[in-house]
Write a protein that holds these residues in place. Structure first.
Motif, PDB file in Angstrom:
ATOM      1  N   GLY B  34       0.569  -1.144   0.144  1.00 27.38           N
ATOM      2  CA  GLY B  34       0.183  -0.022  -0.089  1.00 27.38           C
ATOM      3  C   GLY B  34       1.009   1.233  -0.084  1.00 27.38           C
ATOM      4  N   LEU B  38       5.927   2.531   3.464  1.00 27.44           N
ATOM      5  CA  LEU B  38       7.348   3.767   2.574  1.00 27.44           C
ATOM      6  C   LEU B  38       7.434   5.076   1.999  1.00 27.44           C
ATOM      7  CD1 LEU B  38      10.132   1.533   1.263  1.00 27.44           C
ATOM      8  CD2 LEU B  38       8.669   1.100   0.155  1.00 27.44           C
ATOM      9  N   VAL B  40       5.978   7.357   3.575  1.00 24.58           N
ATOM     10  CA  VAL B  40       6.549   8.290   4.772  1.00 24.58           C
ATOM     11  C   VAL B  40       7.793   8.447   4.567  1.00 24.58           C
ATOM     12  CG1 VAL B  40       6.304   8.428   7.217  1.00 24.58           C
ATOM     13  CG2 VAL B  40       4.391   7.848   5.235  1.00 24.58           C
ATOM     14  N   ILE B 108      -5.649   5.789   5.010  1.00 27.06           N
ATOM     15  CA  ILE B 108      -5.033   4.775   5.276  1.00 27.06           C
ATOM     16  C   ILE B 108      -5.830   3.487   4.981  1.00 27.06           C
ATOM     17  CG2 ILE B 108      -3.423   4.226   6.708  1.00 27.06           C
ATOM     18  CD1 ILE B 108      -2.477   6.246   5.333  1.00 27.06           C
ATOM     19  N   ARG B 111      -5.508   1.761   1.591  1.00 28.36           N
ATOM     20  CA  ARG B 111      -4.889   1.626   0.547  1.00 28.36           C
ATOM     21  C   ARG B 111      -3.528   0.756   1.369  1.00 28.36           C
ATOM     22  NH1 ARG B 111      -2.944   1.770  -4.328  1.00 28.36           N
ATOM     23  NH2 ARG B 111      -0.681   1.976  -4.126  1.00 28.36           N
ATOM     24  N   ASN B 120       6.326  -4.442   7.575  1.00 27.51           N
ATOM     25  CA  ASN B 120       6.890  -3.041   8.412  1.00 27.51           C
ATOM     26  C   ASN B 120       7.946  -3.181   9.813  1.00 27.51           C
ATOM     27  OD1 ASN B 120       7.554  -0.607   7.946  1.00 27.51           O
ATOM     28  ND2 ASN B 120       6.098  -0.135   9.630  1.00 27.51           N
ATOM     29  N   GLY B 125       2.790  -0.851  15.274  1.00 25.36           N
ATOM     30  CA  GLY B 125       2.190  -2.103  14.309  1.00 25.36           C
ATOM     31  C   GLY B 125       0.805  -2.636  14.692  1.00 25.36           C
ATOM     32  N   ASP B 126       0.053  -1.905  14.420  1.00 25.80           N
ATOM     33  CA  ASP B 126      -1.830  -1.823  16.069  1.00 25.80           C
ATOM     34  C   ASP B 126      -2.834  -3.562  15.108  1.00 25.80           C
ATOM     35  OD1 ASP B 126      -1.913  -0.134  16.962  1.00 25.80           O
ATOM     36  OD2 ASP B 126      -2.545   0.948  15.130  1.00 25.80           O
ATOM     37  N   LYS B 186      -6.441  -0.546  22.357  1.00 27.44           N
ATOM     38  CA  LYS B 186      -5.690   0.342  21.332  1.00 27.44           C
ATOM     39  C   LYS B 186      -5.061   1.320  22.403  1.00 27.44           C
ATOM     40  CE  LYS B 186      -4.464   3.347  18.217  1.00 27.44           C
ATOM     41  NZ  LYS B 186      -4.217   3.020  15.835  1.00 27.44           N
ATOM     42  N   GLN B 193      -5.063   8.944  13.438  1.00 27.00           N
ATOM     43  CA  GLN B 193      -4.081   8.386  12.853  1.00 27.00           C
ATOM     44  C   GLN B 193      -3.626   8.885  13.960  1.00 27.00           C
ATOM     45  OE1 GLN B 193      -4.643   7.965  10.315  1.00 27.00           O
ATOM     46  NE2 GLN B 193      -5.106   9.880   8.682  1.00 27.00           N
TER      47      GLN B 193
HETATM   48  C1  LIG Z   1      -1.627   8.232   8.914  1.00 26.11           C
HETATM   49  C2  LIG Z   1      -0.736   6.652   8.625  1.00 26.11           C
HETATM   50  C3  LIG Z   1      -1.543   7.002   9.668  1.00 26.11           C
HETATM   51  C4  LIG Z   1      -0.959   4.813  10.467  1.00 26.11           C
HETATM   52  N1  LIG Z   1      -1.946   4.434  11.368  1.00 26.11           N
HETATM   53  C5  LIG Z   1      -1.393   3.478  11.878  1.00 26.11           C
HETATM   54  C6  LIG Z   1      -2.161   3.120  12.520  1.00 26.11           C
HETATM   55  O1  LIG Z   1      -2.465   3.440  13.568  1.00 26.11           O
HETATM   56  N2  LIG Z   1      -1.282   1.656  13.245  1.00 26.11           N
HETATM   57  C7  LIG Z   1      -0.543   0.673  12.268  1.00 26.11           C
HETATM   58  O2  LIG Z   1      -0.142   0.095  12.974  1.00 26.11           O
HETATM   59  N3  LIG Z   1      -0.409   1.802  11.227  1.00 26.11           N
HETATM   60  C8  LIG Z   1      -0.461   3.294  10.768  1.00 26.11           C
HETATM   61  N4  LIG Z   1       0.388   3.063   9.682  1.00 26.11           N
HETATM   62  C9  LIG Z   1       1.771   2.551   9.243  1.00 26.11           C
HETATM   63  C10 LIG Z   1       0.456   1.948   8.282  1.00 26.11           C
HETATM   64  O3  LIG Z   1      -0.079   2.071   7.389  1.00 26.11           O
HETATM   65  C11 LIG Z   1       0.623   0.524   8.381  1.00 26.11           C
HETATM   66  O4  LIG Z   1       1.808  -0.482   8.797  1.00 26.11           O
HETATM   67  C12 LIG Z   1       0.174  -0.851   6.364  1.00 26.11           C
HETATM   68  O5  LIG Z   1      -0.427  -1.499   7.540  1.00 26.11           O
HETATM   69  C13 LIG Z   1       1.336  -0.670   5.921  1.00 26.11           C
HETATM   70  O6  LIG Z   1       1.032  -1.030   4.494  1.00 26.11           O
HETATM   71  P1  LIG Z   1       1.830  -1.159   3.227  1.00 26.11           P
HETATM   72  O7  LIG Z   1       0.425  -2.253   2.362  1.00 26.11           O
HETATM   73  O8  LIG Z   1       0.847   0.347   3.304  1.00 26.11           O
HETATM   74  O9  LIG Z   1       3.089  -1.626   3.412  1.00 26.11           O
HETATM   75  P2  LIG Z   1       4.134  -0.659   2.651  1.00 26.11           P
HETATM   76  O10 LIG Z   1       4.794   0.964   2.928  1.00 26.11           O
HETATM   77  O11 LIG Z   1       3.613  -0.584   0.850  1.00 26.11           O
HETATM   78  O12 LIG Z   1       5.070  -1.718   3.023  1.00 26.11           O
HETATM   79  C14 LIG Z   1       5.441  -1.335   4.942  1.00 26.11           C
HETATM   80  C15 LIG Z   1       7.014  -2.446   4.382  1.00 26.11           C
HETATM   81  O13 LIG Z   1       6.838  -3.411   3.734  1.00 26.11           O
HETATM   82  C16 LIG Z   1       7.211  -4.357   3.440  1.00 26.11           C
HETATM   83  N5  LIG Z   1       6.249  -5.076   2.698  1.00 26.11           N
HETATM   84  C17 LIG Z   1       5.444  -4.571   2.138  1.00 26.11           C
HETATM   85  N6  LIG Z   1       4.508  -5.211   2.018  1.00 26.11           N
HETATM   86  C18 LIG Z   1       5.171  -6.598   2.191  1.00 26.11           C
HETATM   87  C19 LIG Z   1       4.706  -7.813   1.252  1.00 26.11           C
HETATM   88  N7  LIG Z   1       3.795  -9.000   1.454  1.00 26.11           N
HETATM   89  N8  LIG Z   1       6.054  -9.212   1.756  1.00 26.11           N
HETATM   90  C20 LIG Z   1       7.303  -8.493   2.036  1.00 26.11           C
HETATM   91  N9  LIG Z   1       7.457  -7.289   2.792  1.00 26.11           N
HETATM   92  C21 LIG Z   1       6.393  -6.187   2.255  1.00 26.11           C
HETATM   93  C22 LIG Z   1       7.657  -2.646   2.349  1.00 26.11           C
HETATM   94  O14 LIG Z   1       8.704  -3.299   1.073  1.00 26.11           O
HETATM   95  C23 LIG Z   1       8.217  -2.122   3.450  1.00 26.11           C
HETATM   96  O15 LIG Z   1       9.178  -2.223   4.445  1.00 26.11           O
HETATM   97  C24 LIG Z   1       0.079   4.606  10.028  1.00 26.11           C
HETATM   98  C25 LIG Z   1       0.982   5.499   8.023  1.00 26.11           C
HETATM   99  C26 LIG Z   1       0.316   7.139   7.648  1.00 26.11           C
HETATM  100  C27 LIG Z   1       1.182   7.199   6.800  1.00 26.11           C
END
Ligand SMILES: Cc1cc2nc3c(=O)[nH]c(=O)nc-3n(C[C@H](O)[C@H](O)[C@H](O)COP(=O)(O)OP(=O)(O)OC[C@H]3O[C@@H](n4cnc5c(N)ncnc54)[C@H](O)[C@@H]3O)c2cc1C
Lengths: 777, 291
Positions: B34, B38, B40, B108, B111, B120, B125-126, B186, B193
């Motif tokens: 999503g 990354l 950010v 969020i 995506r 990550n 991570g929740d 939590k 956010q």
């Molecule tokens: C505004 C905002 C609010 C947020 N709030 C929260 C929250 O409340 N709680 C929370 O836990 N997180 C939160 N996050 C963090 C984030 O949204 C989560 O950690 C989300 O699950 C990341 O998923 P992604 O698919 O977007 O990861 P990406 O950004 O695409 O990837 C994250 C990392 O994982 C790796 N990766 C991704 N998919 C795979 C895969 N299938 N296999 C191997 N490696 C992989 C990537 O290389 C990267 O290192 C927030 C982020 C933002 C920007």
């Protein structure tokens, strides 16, 4: 926004409708609204300037050090990079301000006084080159020990003493004396648009700077001094500006000078656009403060004497600190009558980034302290917080600690009663008290730090009353001598010329309303000249809630004179004759200079006596909260805000100010806090500097009260800052009502609340504004 | 001044494996799902950017929520919104739905993916405490083939995992137990956010209909209180075989406060995290016991 309609007597304004009892047409839409909604409005970073380079700032990573040298990696190709250091500054190396103690760039061998202080500037044709060049700059320094505690600082930027009666003697004979200490930390303005400037060199060695700013003439002055330019050489144009809150009052002088120096050396336009991280790390914040109260009262809760000490942390340079402190000192007793008052206020220098203007300008800090202290006194005396205010609030004929006799436009009582009534304060408070007593009596409360009680949440309601001096403090307006103009152009257009900026608050919408009314034409027939120092006169900065009242008053007077001149000549009403006048006689422009408001006692800056402000605005806030007793999390559910702003020019915009200011105050009260280590901001990103989201926002009901100020034709007193003064103490009082715990440090974070509930002080973390050393954590 | 590394968008998992296998320590290749983590780090210039990015978004094989036999399995690309809307998740694992709903806000959740949250490896991570509490297993894949790693062995250190740099999380497998109950809480910085100051998932087996009977196979998992998401084993031992009474709650809360070693950071204090964790566990037991 919800509007309460169950009280027909209150001045309730439904959005888009008229004030009861006053026939007025529906209010105009925001002038710049359509262009913002459709994306046509150009903020600084939207402006395309062909050939412009990108600028960047090299900043210190020490809080206090000697700058020994700046080395450029010889293996890097510097031919397409412009580097500016202090030695490139053609004028004085100062950011023009009250003291002008701040260098534009730290000179070689000079003293670095705070983390993120500008040391050198780079510009390059593209971002990739700029990024690489930044990595090839090495800064050499000799670190020095830093001072981070404002009370330990030996350098005082300003100090004031205000005395009336004899506080010491009154304390000696008083029934009861209460003491309290209150602390607040830094707050970030967090405008949506970061600081941004584009500078372009002009023929003849001058420079034009276009950017996001509140005060074109502040930057104009700074450019003249720093670049050694004359009035014509420096030109400042305001771009569409995405919020300011004071954060674009004095800081644009810094970034504007930087962009201009780069543009001058590069001999091409340079864009200086901060990202959020740089903006939070390097720009001004609200001053942290320590406020101590010693208060003598009778058993009935009548104030006998106040002894107040205010200490503000100015940060590393003076900026606007003396005037922030002055407003803080003047408001520190709260809107109450007290015969014996001693106020001592000082602001000192620390090795932290400079603090500056922020909505409220010194008042929110001290009013949080004054209101929380009064609420605690009421609790100790067993008097309701509403009654203790009724017994002490200022009424017409009363005098303030500077001896200012309040003759008109005094609405403390009205805002208090309106807010209390609309919020059902008395009923809800009795309910919260009954709940609190039941929890304490039936053994359902938590029985130890790691235990929960039967009920997870507790509700409470709190009230605060505040005042805000309208316009500049003391002799400020007289010294400024602002000019605002209205012109009938040769082609028959009506144009308002002021340096007052639009940053989302409504300047461009209300000036046409005021001028249209004065001329007897529609507001749609009135244009606003661009905020460009080559076009508009210096009508002063857009700060201090002065635009509606002071500059609004000037444009009405100018319009009145224009109308008179036209009608005298034409012998017919202005609306029917101005186009013919313009055709026959050409353009006519009327410049109106500020004249002191009639009556009153002039303020004496030496003795701090006299009329500190032409008038005061008054506000009351009632907040209802739910506190999670397990975690200390606070949800503000409901706020009723009653604000006397003299006269409501545009109800929707005025309500918007009340709602926004209230939410900003709720952030200040509950979650917003800059944390520091060794003088460095730790949470300088949006991921870590937490402000309320829409989900955190309560229901806010704004009640607009009108107690007009006669010194200006339209009676308005300004609304921008007022709501910021009262939100935090109301929320903190509500938390105390819910939990029994008084939180005297802002924000009243879950950490501080749980520390109080569990009686475990360590849980709270460092005091606000404090900067423990790195190894202490 | 964000750097934007080149992005490849493989059409098959095999292509993705191959692209990832091309990475070296000097020129790392990173997957993006999503992008909510990354992007950010790229935009904020936080750390060195990868040399190349492999976009997983088009790999349909990494999507889908199914119950097969006694396990719920979710593709790594499953978004939080999909989890919230999934009837299967709501029926079989409401605690995961709760965790998904607590993440960021709508954008969020639309995506961000479960696989991204896992890979990550943020201690905050929740969903991670939930995955620990329900004994989730992660299926990983690379050019070398597939393997399975239990959640408990996955997060090996601060932002470190048992994955090789060229490995992908393919799916998450959660065994379903008839008599399992679970709870999630939590404690964040605000109502949306919000990054956790403490996040906790508790799972246990109990055959009593009203929840008052003894607990078995107790799992107490927490985030934001250690360099990785953790299980609180001493607390689990206190709860194992015990009924959710006031005395047990007191003992468990004391045990948890005793075993956690959180830190002070920009979001909260160590003392708060310990205190809040103990109190939310106490509340969880109180609610289960109905007293
Ligand atoms: C505004 C905002 C609010 C947020 N709030 C929260 C929250 O409340 N709680 C929370 O836990 N997180 C939160 N996050 C963090 C984030 O949204 C989560 O950690 C989300 O699950 C990341 O998923 P992604 O698919 O977007 O990861 P990406 O950004 O695409 O990837 C994250 C990392 O994982 C790796 N990766 C991704 N998919 C795979 C895969 N299938 N296999 C191997 N490696 C992989 C990537 O290389 C990267 O290192 C927030 C982020 C933002 C920007």
């Amino acid at each position: 926004m919800t509007t309460r309609t169950d009280d027909p007597g209150a001045l309730v304004i439904l959005p888009g409708t008229v004030v009861p009892g006053r026939a007025r047409p529906p209010v105009p839409l925001r002038r710049e609204g359509p262009s913002k909604l459709t994306g046509v409005a150009l903020y600084t970073d939207d402006i395309v300037v062909p050939g412009a380079w990108y600028g960047s700032t090299i900043r210190s990573t020490d809080a206090h050090a000697i700058l020994d040298g700046i080395d450029l990696d010889p293996s890097f190709d510097w031919t397409t990079v412009v580097v500016v250091t202090a030695s490139d500054i053609p004028g004085e190396n100062v950011v023009s301000s009250i003291r002008s103690d701040q260098p534009i760039l730290v000179p070689m061998g000079g003293e670095i006084r705070h983390h993120a202080e500008p040391l050198a500037l780079l510009a390059a044709p593209d971002r990739g080159t700029l990024r690489e060049a930044r990595r090839r700059v090495r800064v050499r320094t000799t670190p020095l020990p830093g001072v981070f505690d404002p009370e330990a600082s030996e350098h005082t930027f300003a100090s004031y003493a205000i005395e009336t009666g004899d506080a010491e003697a009154a304390m000696a004979g008083a029934d009861l004396i209460f003491e309290g200490e209150y602390r607040v930390g830094h707050q970030e303005q967090l405008y949506i648009e970061n600081n941004a400037m584009i500078a372009e060199p002009t023929a003849g060695g001058g420079v034009t700077v276009t950017g996001s700013l509140q005060c074109p003439y502040y930057l104009h002055e700074a450019l003249k001094r720093g670049l050694g330019l004359g009035d014509q050489g420096a030109r400042v144009i305001q771009a569409e500006t995405g919020g300011g809150f004071g954060g674009k009052e004095e800081f644009p002088s810094v970034i504007g000078l930087h962009a201009a120096l780069l543009a001058r050396k590069a001999q091409r336009p340079v864009r200086m656009i901060y990202d959020r991280h740089e903006d939070i790390a390097a720009t001004t914040k609200r001053h942290p403060a320590i406020v101590r109260h010693r208060t003598a009262v009778t058993r009935e809760g009548v104030l006998v004497a106040q002894d107040i000490e205010v200490i503000m942390d100015g940060g590393a340079y003076c900026t606007l600190t003396p005037v922030v402190l002055s407003r803080g000192a003047l408001h520190s007793g709260g809107p109450y009558r007290c015969p014996n008052v001693r106020i001592r206020a000082r602001a000192t220098r620390t090795n932290t980034p400079p603090n500056g203007a922020f909505r409220g300008f010194g008042a929110p800090q001290v009013e949080f302290a004054a209101e929380t202290h009064l609420n605690r006194i009421a609790e100790r005396l067993g008097i309701s917080p509403l009654d203790i205010r009724r017994r002490n609030l200022l009424v017409p004929g009363d005098a303030t600690p500077t001896g200012q006799v309040l003759r008109e436009s005094v609405a403390a009582e009205e805002v208090l009663e309106r807010a209390a009534e609309a919020s059902e304060f008395v009923r809800l408070r009795a309910r919260a008290e009954a709940e609190r007593r039941r929890r304490a009596d039936d053994g359902t409360s938590s029985s130890g730090p790691f235990r929960t009680g039967r009920e997870r949440t507790a509700s409470g309601i709190g009230i605060a009353l505040g005042w805000h001096g309208a316009g500049f403090t003391g002799s400020g307006e007289v010294k400024l001598a602002s000019v605002a103009s209205v012109e009938l152009t040769a082609d028959g257009r009506i144009v308002v010329l002021t340096a007052s900026t639009e940053m989302g608050q409504g300047t461009k919408t209300i000036f046409p309303q005021l001028v249209g009314e004065a001329l007897g034409v529609s507001d749609r027939d009135v244009e606003i000249a661009p905020q460009d120092t080559a076009i508009v006169p210096d009508s002063g900065p857009t700060v201090a809630s002065r635009t509606s009242m002071v500059v609004g008053g000037l444009v009405i007077r100018a319009a009145g004179r224009l109308r008179e001149a036209v009608e005298r000549e034409m012998g017919a009403p202005f609306a029917e004759s101005y186009r013919a006048f313009a055709r026959d006689h050409g353009a006519l422009r009327v410049d109106q200079r500020f004249e002191p408001y009639p009556g009153g006692t002039p303020f004496d800056d030496e003795t701090y006596t006299g009329d500190a402000y032409p008038a005061f605005s008054w506000a009351a806030c009632v907040a209802s909260v739910r506190v999670d007793l397990d975690t200390g999390e606070v949800q503000v559910d409901d706020v009723v805000a009653a604000d006397d702003i003299g006269r409501v020019i545009h109800p929707i915009l005025a309500e918007g100010q009340v709602e926004g200011g209230t939410l900003q105050a709720i952030g200040y009260a509950t979650i917003e806090e800059i944390k520091l280590r060794d003088g460095r901001y730790l949470n300088d990103r949006l991921a870590t500097y937490i402000i309320p989201t829409a989900m955190d926002a309560p229901r806010i009901s704004a009640i607009l009260v009108e107690a007009p100020f006669d010194g200006v034709p339209h009676g308005a007193k300004g609304v921008g800052e007022l709501p910021m003064d009262v939100g935090a103490p109301a929320v903190v009082a509500a938390i105390a009502d819910a939990t029994g715990a008084w939180i005297t440090d802002l924000p009243a974070s879950p950490e501080r609340i749980l520390a109080a509930l569990a009686a475990m002080p360590d849980v709270a973390g460092p005091r606000p504004g404090m900067s423990p050393p790195e190894d202490a954590s | 001044m964000p750097i934007e590394p080149p992005v490849v968008s493989p059409a098959t998992i095999a292509d993705a494996y191959a692209a990832l296998a091309g990475g070296t320590p000097d020129a790392p290749v990173r997957p993006i799902a999503g992008g909510t983590d990354l992007m950010v780090t790229l935009a904020g210039d936080l750390g060195d950017p990868p040399a190349r990015i492999v976009d997983l978004w088009g790999l349909e094989a990494l999507r889908g929520i199914v119950v097969d036999g006694t396990a719920l399995s979710l593709g790594a690309l499953t978004t939080f919104t999909e989890i919230r809307h999934s009837a299967l998740c709501r029926e079989h694992l409401p605690v995961l739905v709760e965790a998904a709903a607590s993440i960021g806000a709508a954008q969020i959740q639309n995506r961000g993916t479960l696989g991204g949250n896992i890979a990550n490896a943020s201690p905050a991570g929740d969903t991670l405490p939930v995955l620990l509490a329900v004994d989730a297993r992660f299926v990983l894949g690379s050019v070398r083939g597939e393997r399975e790693v239990p959640a408990k062995a996955f997060w090996t250190g601060y932002r470190r995992t048992a994955m090789a740099p060229d490995e992908l999380v393919l799916k998450i497998v959660i065994p379903l137990l008839q008599d399992r109950r679970a709870s999630f809480r939590k404690v964040g910085t605000r109502r949306a956010q919000s990054i956790s100051k403490v996040v906790m998932a508790v799972a246990w087996r109990s055959d009593a209909i009203d929840g008052s009977g003894p607990w078995h196979d107790v799992r107490v998992a927490l985030g934001s209180v250690a360099p990785t998401p953790i299980r609180a084993s001493r607390t689990e031992a206190v709860l194992e075989g015990a009924a959710p009474t006031a005395d047990v709650a007191d003992a468990a809360a004391d045990a948890l406060a005793g075993e956690l070693v959180p830190i002070d950071d920009v979001r909260s204090t160590a003392g708060y995290r310990r205190l809040a964790a103990a109190r939310i566990l106490h509340r969880c037991i109180r609610e289960a016991g109905g007293w």
